[in-house]
Design an enzyme around this catalytic site. Structure first.
Site, PDB file in Angstrom:
ATOM      1  N   CYS A  43       0.825  -1.212   0.000  1.00 60.73           N
ATOM      2  CA  CYS A  43       0.000   0.000   0.000  1.00 60.73           C
ATOM      3  C   CYS A  43       0.857   1.259   0.000  1.00 60.73           C
ATOM      4  CB  CYS A  43      -0.930  -0.021   1.219  1.00 60.73           C
ATOM      5  SG  CYS A  43      -1.867   1.488   1.389  1.00 60.73           S
ATOM      6  N   CYS A  48      -1.517   1.730  -3.061  1.00 61.79           N
ATOM      7  CA  CYS A  48      -2.517   2.799  -2.873  1.00 61.79           C
ATOM      8  C   CYS A  48      -1.909   4.208  -2.861  1.00 61.79           C
ATOM      9  CB  CYS A  48      -3.261   2.628  -1.559  1.00 61.79           C
ATOM     10  SG  CYS A  48      -3.403   0.956  -0.941  1.00 61.79           S
ATOM     11  N   LYS A  51       0.155   5.361  -6.041  1.00 61.35           N
ATOM     12  CA  LYS A  51      -0.811   5.374  -7.143  1.00 61.35           C
ATOM     13  C   LYS A  51      -1.731   6.586  -7.067  1.00 61.35           C
ATOM     14  CE  LYS A  51      -4.759   3.747  -6.405  1.00 61.35           C
ATOM     15  NZ  LYS A  51      -5.703   2.752  -5.941  1.00 61.35           N
ATOM     16  N   TYR A 177      -9.155  -3.092 -11.287  1.00 67.41           N
ATOM     17  CA  TYR A 177      -9.008  -1.691 -10.893  1.00 67.41           C
ATOM     18  C   TYR A 177      -7.610  -1.141 -11.176  1.00 67.41           C
ATOM     19  CZ  TYR A 177      -6.704  -2.724  -6.369  1.00 67.41           C
ATOM     20  OH  TYR A 177      -5.833  -3.126  -5.390  1.00 67.41           O
ATOM     21  N   GLU A 181      -7.023   2.084 -13.451  1.00 74.88           N
ATOM     22  CA  GLU A 181      -6.420   3.271 -12.834  1.00 74.88           C
ATOM     23  C   GLU A 181      -5.183   3.722 -13.606  1.00 74.88           C
ATOM     24  OE1 GLU A 181      -7.949   2.642  -8.249  1.00 74.88           O
ATOM     25  OE2 GLU A 181      -5.990   1.876  -8.769  1.00 74.88           O
ATOM     26  N   HIS A 436     -26.886  22.089  -0.865  1.00 78.48           N
ATOM     27  CA  HIS A 436     -26.815  22.630  -2.214  1.00 78.48           C
ATOM     28  C   HIS A 436     -25.779  23.745  -2.318  1.00 78.48           C
ATOM     29  CE1 HIS A 436     -28.430  23.427  -6.160  1.00 78.48           C
ATOM     30  NE2 HIS A 436     -28.469  24.710  -5.893  1.00 78.48           N
ATOM     31  N   GLU A 441     -25.677  15.884  -3.153  1.00 81.95           N
ATOM     32  CA  GLU A 441     -27.095  16.110  -2.847  1.00 81.95           C
ATOM     33  C   GLU A 441     -27.983  15.189  -3.684  1.00 81.95           C
ATOM     34  OE1 GLU A 441     -28.885  19.936  -4.033  1.00 81.95           O
ATOM     35  OE2 GLU A 441     -27.111  20.305  -5.253  1.00 81.95           O
TER      36      GLU A 441
HETATM   37  C1  LIG Z   1      -1.011  -0.712  -7.641  1.00 84.49           C
HETATM   38  C2  LIG Z   1      -1.854  -1.058  -6.432  1.00 84.49           C
HETATM   39  C3  LIG Z   1      -2.813  -0.175  -6.022  1.00 84.49           C
HETATM   40  C4  LIG Z   1      -3.600  -0.475  -4.915  1.00 84.49           C
HETATM   41  N1  LIG Z   1      -4.560   0.430  -4.542  1.00 84.49           N
HETATM   42  C5  LIG Z   1      -5.332   0.164  -3.481  1.00 84.49           C
HETATM   43  C6  LIG Z   1      -6.304   1.108  -3.061  1.00 84.49           C
HETATM   44  O1  LIG Z   1      -6.496   2.158  -3.683  1.00 84.49           O
HETATM   45  N2  LIG Z   1      -7.038   0.827  -1.957  1.00 84.49           N
HETATM   46  C7  LIG Z   1      -6.862  -0.341  -1.253  1.00 84.49           C
HETATM   47  O2  LIG Z   1      -7.542  -0.553  -0.247  1.00 84.49           O
HETATM   48  N3  LIG Z   1      -5.940  -1.271  -1.635  1.00 84.49           N
HETATM   49  C8  LIG Z   1      -5.180  -1.035  -2.722  1.00 84.49           C
HETATM   50  N4  LIG Z   1      -4.225  -1.951  -3.096  1.00 84.49           N
HETATM   51  C9  LIG Z   1      -4.123  -3.231  -2.353  1.00 84.49           C
HETATM   52  C10 LIG Z   1      -3.333  -3.060  -1.051  1.00 84.49           C
HETATM   53  O3  LIG Z   1      -2.079  -2.501  -1.328  1.00 84.49           O
HETATM   54  C11 LIG Z   1      -3.191  -4.423  -0.368  1.00 84.49           C
HETATM   55  O4  LIG Z   1      -4.471  -4.988  -0.198  1.00 84.49           O
HETATM   56  C12 LIG Z   1      -2.521  -4.301   0.998  1.00 84.49           C
HETATM   57  O5  LIG Z   1      -1.252  -3.711   0.913  1.00 84.49           O
HETATM   58  C13 LIG Z   1      -2.403  -5.687   1.641  1.00 84.49           C
HETATM   59  O6  LIG Z   1      -1.690  -5.601   2.860  1.00 84.49           O
HETATM   60  P1  LIG Z   1      -0.914  -6.866   3.422  1.00 84.49           P
HETATM   61  O7  LIG Z   1      -0.441  -6.502   4.771  1.00 84.49           O
HETATM   62  O8  LIG Z   1      -1.735  -8.090   3.278  1.00 84.49           O
HETATM   63  O9  LIG Z   1       0.316  -7.099   2.437  1.00 84.49           O
HETATM   64  P2  LIG Z   1       1.435  -6.098   1.902  1.00 84.49           P
HETATM   65  O10 LIG Z   1       1.089  -4.698   2.134  1.00 84.49           O
HETATM   66  O11 LIG Z   1       1.720  -6.547   0.524  1.00 84.49           O
HETATM   67  O12 LIG Z   1       2.692  -6.422   2.835  1.00 84.49           O
HETATM   68  C14 LIG Z   1       3.364  -7.640   2.788  1.00 84.49           C
HETATM   69  C15 LIG Z   1       4.827  -7.416   3.136  1.00 84.49           C
HETATM   70  O13 LIG Z   1       5.447  -8.668   3.370  1.00 84.49           O
HETATM   71  C16 LIG Z   1       6.784  -8.619   2.870  1.00 84.49           C
HETATM   72  N5  LIG Z   1       7.204 -10.009   2.685  1.00 84.49           N
HETATM   73  C17 LIG Z   1       6.686 -10.916   1.834  1.00 84.49           C
HETATM   74  N6  LIG Z   1       7.270 -12.112   2.035  1.00 84.49           N
HETATM   75  C18 LIG Z   1       8.182 -11.940   3.036  1.00 84.49           C
HETATM   76  C19 LIG Z   1       9.082 -12.809   3.706  1.00 84.49           C
HETATM   77  N7  LIG Z   1       9.167 -14.098   3.400  1.00 84.49           N
HETATM   78  N8  LIG Z   1       9.866 -12.286   4.674  1.00 84.49           N
HETATM   79  C20 LIG Z   1       9.814 -10.972   5.003  1.00 84.49           C
HETATM   80  N9  LIG Z   1       8.967 -10.118   4.405  1.00 84.49           N
HETATM   81  C21 LIG Z   1       8.145 -10.602   3.447  1.00 84.49           C
HETATM   82  C22 LIG Z   1       6.631  -7.821   1.581  1.00 84.49           C
HETATM   83  O14 LIG Z   1       7.864  -7.261   1.176  1.00 84.49           O
HETATM   84  C23 LIG Z   1       5.619  -6.756   2.002  1.00 84.49           C
HETATM   85  O15 LIG Z   1       6.249  -5.599   2.481  1.00 84.49           O
HETATM   86  C24 LIG Z   1      -3.401  -1.690  -4.193  1.00 84.49           C
HETATM   87  C25 LIG Z   1      -2.419  -2.591  -4.605  1.00 84.49           C
HETATM   88  C26 LIG Z   1      -1.652  -2.279  -5.720  1.00 84.49           C
HETATM   89  C27 LIG Z   1      -0.603  -3.262  -6.154  1.00 84.49           C
END
Ligand SMILES: Cc1cc2nc3c(=O)[nH]c(=O)nc-3n(C[C@H](O)[C@H](O)[C@H](O)COP(=O)(O)OP(=O)(O)OC[C@H]3O[C@@H](n4cnc5c(N)ncnc54)[C@H](O)[C@@H]3O)c2cc1C
Length: 447
Positions: A43, A48, A51, A177, A181, A436, A441
Site C-alpha cells: 500500500c 494505494c 498510485k 481496478y 487506474e 446545495h 445532494e
Molecule cells: C497498484 C496497487 C494499487 C492499490 N490500490 C489500493 C487502493 O487504492 N485501496 C486499497 O484498499 N488497496 C489497494 N491496493 C491493495 C493493497 O495494497 C493491499 O491490499 C494491501 O497492501 C495488503 O496488505 P498486506 O499486509 O496483506 O500485504 P502487503 O502490504 O503486501 O505487505 C506484505 C509485506 O510482506 C513482505 N514479505 C513478503 N514475504 C516476506 C518474507 N518471506 N519475509 C519478510 N517479508 C516478506 C513484503 O515485502 C511486504 O512488504 C493496491 C495494490 C496495488 C498493487
C-alpha cells in the site's frame, strides 16, 4: 514465554502485519517483525499511496485545460515525469520512515530480512532460527506475470512507479481496478493507452451501469480497448519499440506493456509445509474466521489469505488478530458492505449489492438513478456525465447498494456507505434536506 524468543513473530511489514505487530506490542506482547523489502508494504511503497499521488498528478491535465474556461490564463504547460516520480518516491520514503518509527516506538524488533516458517513455532531468518509462541503470516501478494514468448519485455505496477521515461504508447493487460487506474494515469500524462483484456468485461464486481459509463467516458477521451483477445508474443524492434502480437485482434506497436492481470499470494518458499499448512489452489493460506491456519500456532492476515485484497481489510484483520490474541477482546472482522473504489478518470465507487446481485438475491428491487453533468463540467464544456444509483430492497425499503461514478465519487461514497452499513431505508434518505450546490445532494434527491 518459557522457551520462546518472542510472543509473536510477524512475517511481512505491510498494512496487516504492521497493525498486528504494533497493537500486540502495545498490549504487552514481545514482538518481532521481518520485512524483506521496505517497511510499509504494498500500500505505502508500491500501491494505494504512490498510485493515488500519480492519479492526482495526471488529473492536472484536465484541470489545467478546464481552468481556461474559469478565466485563468494558463500558458502551455509541460509535464515532467521525473519531477513527479521523484517527489512521489520521496513521499514514500518519508512514510516508510514514519511506519518504522511507529513500530520502534512500540518496542517491536524489526528484522530487515526475508523470513520463512521452519516449524509450528520456528521462523528461520538467514541461518538464525527464532522461536515464537505465535507466528503471523502477513506476506501480502505480488503481481501475476504472464507466460508467452517475449513476456519479459513488459512490467507490472511494481515497476510503473520507477519508469525512467514515460511511454508514448502503452498497452495495459487486464481489466481490474489497477489496469483501469493506470490507463487513466498514463492517458492523463499524454501516453496513448490501449487496454487489452481476455474477456469483454471490465471491473467485474462493480455495478454494470457504472462500468459501462466508465467505458464510454474513457473511450471518448481516447483510451482504446481490445476485448476477447490474448497475448501471443511480444517482440522488440531495432528502434527499441515493441510489437504486441495477439490472438483475436491485429498486433499493436507500443513503447511499453504493463501487466495488471491479478495478484498472487506470497507463499512460495515460505516453508509452510514445515508446519503442515497446505495453501489453496491460488496459493493463499486458508484461515478460519479468527485468522487461524490449520496449524494452531500460526495465523495469517491480509492479501496472503486472498479474502478481500484491500488495505483497510488487511488492517482490520491485523487489529482483530491483536485484540483477540493479546488484548483480551475476542473479535472477528465483519466482511459485509465493504466499500471500494476505482481511481479512474473520473473515479467510481460502490458499496453493497449491485443491481444484478440484488435482482438475483431479493424478491423485489427498486432502482433509483441520477444521471447528471457536474456543475463544474458544464462550465468547463466537458461533456462527461456522472451517474449515481441506489439499489433498494422493494420489500423492506432498505438501501442495499450505492454505486456512483463522477468527480469525488470515492469521497462521497465513504460517507454514504455508513447508511448502507446501518441498513437505512430509502425513506431515511428522502427525509434528509439536500446540501446545495453539491454533487452529493443527488443522493437524497432521487425519486
Ligand atoms: C497498484 C496497487 C494499487 C492499490 N490500490 C489500493 C487502493 O487504492 N485501496 C486499497 O484498499 N488497496 C489497494 N491496493 C491493495 C493493497 O495494497 C493491499 O491490499 C494491501 O497492501 C495488503 O496488505 P498486506 O499486509 O496483506 O500485504 P502487503 O502490504 O503486501 O505487505 C506484505 C509485506 O510482506 C513482505 N514479505 C513478503 N514475504 C516476506 C518474507 N518471506 N519475509 C519478510 N517479508 C516478506 C513484503 O515485502 C511486504 O512488504 C493496491 C495494490 C496495488 C498493487
Amino acid at each position: 514465554m518459557a522457551g520462546f524468543d518472542f510472543d509473536l513473530f510477524v512475517i511481512g511489514a505491510g498494512s496487516g502485519g504492521v497493525r498486528a505487530a504494533r497493537v500486540s506490542a502495545a498490549y504487552g506482547a514481545k514482538v518481532a517483525i521481518a520485512e524483506e523489502h521496505k517497511v510499509g508494504g504494498t500500500c505505502v511503497i508500491r500501491g494505494c499511496v504512490p498510485k493515488k499521488l500519480l492519479v492526482y498528478g495526471s488529473h492536472f491535465a484536465e484541470d489545467l485545460a478546464d481552468a481556461r474556461r474559469f478565466g485563468w490564463a494558463v500558458p502551455d504547460c509541460k509535464f515532467a515525469w521525473p519531477v513527479l516520480r521523484d517527489n512521489v518516491l520521496a513521499e514514500v520514503t518519508r512514510l516508510e520512515a514514519a511506519y518504522t518509527d511507529t513500530l520502534e516506538h512500540h518496542g517491536v524488533e524489526i528484522i530487515h530480512a526475508r523470513a520463512r516458517v521452519a516449524g509450528s513455532h520456528e521462523v528461520k531468518v538467514g541461518k538464525r532460527v527464532i522461536r515464537a509462541k505465535t507466528i503471523l503470516i502477513a506476506t501480502g501478494a505480488h503481481p501475476m506475470l504472464p507466460e508467452f514468448p517475449g513476456a519479459q519485455h513488459g512490467f507490472t505496477s511494481n515497476e510503473a512507479f520507477h519508469l525512467e521515461r514515460l511511454p508514448k504508447r502503452i498497452v495495459i493487460a487486464g481489466a481490474g481496478y489497477i489496469a483501469n487506474e493506470f490507463a487513466g494515469i498514463f492517458h492523463g500524462f499524454g501516453s496513448h493507452v490501449t487496454l487489452v483484456n481476455r474477456s469483454d468485461v471490465i471491473l467485474r464486481g462493480y455495478d454494470e451501469s457504472i462500468r459501462d459509463r466508465l467505458l464510454q467516458i474513457s473511450m471518448t477521451k481516447g483510451i482504446e480497448y481490445r476485448f476477447n483477445v490474448t497475448f501471443e508474443k511480444i517482440s522488440r524492434s531495432r528502434d527499441r519499440s515493441l510489437k504486441v502480437h495477439m490472438k483475436g485482434c491485429d498486433s499493436i506497436a507500443a513503447d511499453a506493456v504493463m501487466y495488471a492481470i491479478g495478484r498472487v499470494p506470497n507463499t512460495r518458499s515460505l516453508g509452510l509445509e514445515t508446519a503442515g499448512i497446505k495453501t489453496d489452489g491460488k496459493g493463499a493460506v486458508p484461515v478460519n474466521e479468527n485468522n487461524r491456519s490449520t496449524c494452531p500456532s500460526i495465523y495469517a492476515v491480509g492479501d496472503v489469505t486472498n479474502r478481500v485484497q484491500l488495505t483497510p481489510v488487511a488492517i482490520r484483520e491485523g487489529q482483530a488478530f491483536a485484540d483477540t490474541m493479546f488484548g483480551g477482546n475476542p473479535c472477528k472482522v465483519d466482511y459485509g458492505s465493504i466499500p471500494s473504489a476505482v481511481f479512474s478518470h473520473p473515479p467510481l465507487a460502490g458499496v453493497g449489492m449491485t443491481e444484478s446481485q440484488a435482482r438475483e438475491k431479493l424478491g423485489s428491487v427498486k432502482i433509483f438513478t441520477s444521471d447528471f453533468r457536474a456543475m463544474k463540467n458544464v462550465l468547463a464544456g466537458r461533456n462527461e456525465r456522472a451517474l449515481y444509483k441506489l439499489v433498494v430492497d422493494g420489500g423492506t425499503d432498505e438501501v442495499v447498494g450505492i454505486h456512483m461514478i463522477g468527480p469525488d465519487a470515492p469521497e462521497i461514497l465513504q460517507a454514504a456507505a455508513i447508511a448502507v452499513k446501518a441498513k437505512l431505508k430509502k425513506s431515511d434518505f428522502d427525509q434528509v434536506v439536500a446540501l446545495h450546490p453539491t454533487m452529493a445532494e443527488e443522493l437524497v434527491l432521487m425519486r
